[in-house]
Design a protein around this motif. Structure first.
Motif, mmCIF file in Angstrom:
data_model
loop_
_atom_site.group_PDB
_atom_site.id
_atom_site.type_symbol
_atom_site.label_atom_id
_atom_site.label_comp_id
_atom_site.label_asym_id
_atom_site.label_seq_id
_atom_site.Cartn_x
_atom_site.Cartn_y
_atom_site.Cartn_z
ATOM 1 N N LEU A 105 0.990 -1.221 -0.359
ATOM 2 C CA LEU A 105 -0.014 0.353 -0.162
ATOM 3 C C LEU A 105 0.600 1.341 -0.079
ATOM 4 O O LEU A 105 0.208 1.752 -0.822
ATOM 5 N N ASP A 106 1.961 1.594 1.031
ATOM 6 C CA ASP A 106 2.472 2.208 0.940
ATOM 7 C C ASP A 106 3.090 2.802 -0.445
ATOM 8 O O ASP A 106 3.932 4.001 -0.846
ATOM 9 N N LEU A 107 4.263 1.303 -1.362
ATOM 10 C CA LEU A 107 4.416 1.763 -2.471
ATOM 11 C C LEU A 107 3.645 2.434 -3.725
ATOM 12 O O LEU A 107 3.714 3.083 -4.731
ATOM 13 N N TYR A 108 2.772 1.759 -3.727
ATOM 14 C CA TYR A 108 1.578 2.285 -4.339
ATOM 15 C C TYR A 108 1.001 3.635 -4.409
ATOM 16 O O TYR A 108 0.182 4.580 -5.021
ATOM 17 N N GLN A 109 0.599 3.721 -2.663
ATOM 18 C CA GLN A 109 0.553 5.357 -2.844
ATOM 19 C C GLN A 109 1.941 6.079 -2.889
ATOM 20 O O GLN A 109 1.287 7.778 -3.713
ATOM 21 N N ARG A 110 2.821 5.785 -3.201
ATOM 22 C CA ARG A 110 3.648 7.174 -3.236
ATOM 23 C C ARG A 110 3.590 7.150 -4.819
ATOM 24 O O ARG A 110 4.687 7.533 -5.428
ATOM 25 N N LYS A 111 3.878 6.084 -5.627
ATOM 26 C CA LYS A 111 3.384 5.292 -6.853
ATOM 27 C C LYS A 111 2.456 6.610 -7.607
ATOM 28 O O LYS A 111 2.234 7.228 -8.632
ATOM 29 N N TYR A 112 1.568 6.083 -7.178
ATOM 30 C CA TYR A 112 0.074 6.641 -7.810
ATOM 31 C C TYR A 112 -0.873 7.604 -6.804
ATOM 32 O O TYR A 112 -1.350 7.351 -6.171
ATOM 33 N N ARG A 113 -0.490 9.062 -7.183
ATOM 34 C CA ARG A 113 -1.184 10.365 -5.681
ATOM 35 C C ARG A 113 -2.301 10.259 -6.121
ATOM 36 O O ARG A 113 -3.718 10.594 -5.996
ATOM 37 N N ASP A 115 -6.394 9.361 -7.093
ATOM 38 C CA ASP A 115 -8.047 7.532 -7.037
ATOM 39 C C ASP A 115 -7.654 6.942 -8.219
ATOM 40 O O ASP A 115 -7.593 7.082 -9.746
ATOM 41 N N LEU A 116 -7.904 5.951 -7.899
ATOM 42 C CA LEU A 116 -8.692 5.448 -9.280
ATOM 43 C C LEU A 116 -9.942 4.817 -9.926
ATOM 44 O O LEU A 116 -10.494 4.437 -8.923
ATOM 45 N N ASP A 117 -10.353 5.282 -10.593
ATOM 46 C CA ASP A 117 -11.482 5.411 -11.399
ATOM 47 C C ASP A 117 -11.969 3.739 -11.274
ATOM 48 O O ASP A 117 -11.420 2.703 -12.712
ATOM 49 N N PRO A 118 -13.077 3.082 -10.896
ATOM 50 C CA PRO A 118 -13.885 1.781 -10.702
ATOM 51 C C PRO A 118 -13.704 1.209 -12.833
ATOM 52 O O PRO A 118 -14.051 0.111 -12.796
ATOM 53 N N SER A 119 -14.861 2.078 -13.497
ATOM 54 C CA SER A 119 -14.732 1.683 -14.746
ATOM 55 C C SER A 119 -13.665 2.233 -15.811
ATOM 56 O O SER A 119 -13.241 0.876 -17.080
ATOM 57 N N ASP A 120 -12.115 2.058 -14.985
ATOM 58 C CA ASP A 120 -10.593 2.263 -15.867
ATOM 59 C C ASP A 120 -10.170 1.391 -15.746
ATOM 60 O O ASP A 120 -9.331 1.874 -15.407
ATOM 61 N N GLY A 146 -8.085 -2.464 -4.159
ATOM 62 C CA GLY A 146 -10.000 -2.375 -3.403
ATOM 63 C C GLY A 146 -9.250 -1.132 -2.427
ATOM 64 O O GLY A 146 -10.416 -0.382 -2.652
ATOM 65 N N SER A 147 -8.001 -0.621 -2.153
ATOM 66 C CA SER A 147 -8.132 0.631 -0.866
ATOM 67 C C SER A 147 -8.044 1.162 -2.088
ATOM 68 O O SER A 147 -8.747 2.487 -1.173
ATOM 69 N N ALA A 148 -7.786 1.627 -2.967
ATOM 70 C CA ALA A 148 -7.177 2.576 -4.708
ATOM 71 C C ALA A 148 -8.571 3.277 -4.924
ATOM 72 O O ALA A 148 -8.983 4.188 -4.684
ATOM 73 N N MET A 149 -9.681 2.144 -4.429
ATOM 74 C CA MET A 149 -10.789 2.500 -5.339
ATOM 75 C C MET A 149 -12.065 2.530 -4.311
ATOM 76 O O MET A 149 -13.089 2.843 -4.563
ATOM 77 N N GLY A 150 -11.522 2.659 -2.580
ATOM 78 C CA GLY A 150 -12.017 2.794 -1.903
ATOM 79 C C GLY A 150 -13.135 1.224 -1.252
ATOM 80 O O GLY A 150 -14.750 2.221 -0.696
ATOM 81 N N GLN A 151 -12.306 0.793 -1.687
ATOM 82 C CA GLN A 151 -13.653 -0.474 -1.041
ATOM 83 C C GLN A 151 -13.295 -1.368 -0.104
ATOM 84 O O GLN A 151 -14.015 -2.473 0.653
ATOM 85 N N GLU A 152 -11.512 -0.849 0.621
ATOM 86 C CA GLU A 152 -11.464 -1.996 1.216
ATOM 87 C C GLU A 152 -11.895 -2.943 1.756
ATOM 88 O O GLU A 152 -12.218 -3.890 2.805
#
Length: 152
Positions: A105-113, A115-120, A146-152
């Motif tokens: 999760l830390d790596l992902y958040q550093r790389k991608y600032r 949010d991820l659109d669920p339809s993309d 899942g965390s990036a799309m707010g599903q946690e």
């Protein structure tokens, strides 16, 4: 070319002074410069005197790669390529006790600032491939996405 065991030993100590090496790495580096020298005897002497240790190398390598944002799969593969025994790898990972999900999760958040659109789906695939190339498992990648799309 090293002519004596003493020269080979000094060369190996010089390599170890720069960074930790696995026994296989040292053997490969010395073999290219030694012909009539018993490299295993040199390496046994280094291990006996505490200059070279596969356990110390493994622990150091794992810490370094975790700090670089690499996952379990990639680190394990690289250690196996460097000639480290599977049991030693497992013991080193067990003693390190990293939280792979948090690291992913830390790596992902550093790389991608953003949010991820669920339809993309194209962008989701791109991000998933990035995490997989870094050596994270499918469960860890699913958790992160899942965390990036707010599903946690």
């Amino acid at each position: 070319m090293y002519q004596t065991q003493s020269e080979a030993k000094n060369a190996a100590i010089g390599l170890l002074a720069r960074r930790e090496h696995s026994r296989k790495e040292l053997r490969d580096k010395l073999a290219s410069r030694c012909e009539d020298i018993d490299i295993d005897a040199v390496l046994d002497g280094l291990a006996l005197n505490g200059y070279q240790s596969d356990q110390r190398f493994t622990e150091s390598f794992i810490r370094m790669r975790i700090g670089q944002g690499q996952g379990l799969i990639k680190i394990r593969f690289e250690l196996q390529r460097k000639g480290i025994d599977g049991e030693l790898i497992a013991a080193a990972f067990e003693s390190a006790e990293p939280d792979w999900f948090t690291l992913a999760l830390d790596l992902y958040q550093r790389k991608y600032r953003t949010d991820l659109d669920p339809s993309d789906y194209k962008e989701r695939g791109k991000r998933m491939r990035f995490m997989a190339q870094r050596g994270f498992t499918s469960e860890q990648i699913s958790y992160v996405i899942g965390s990036a799309m707010g599903q946690e």
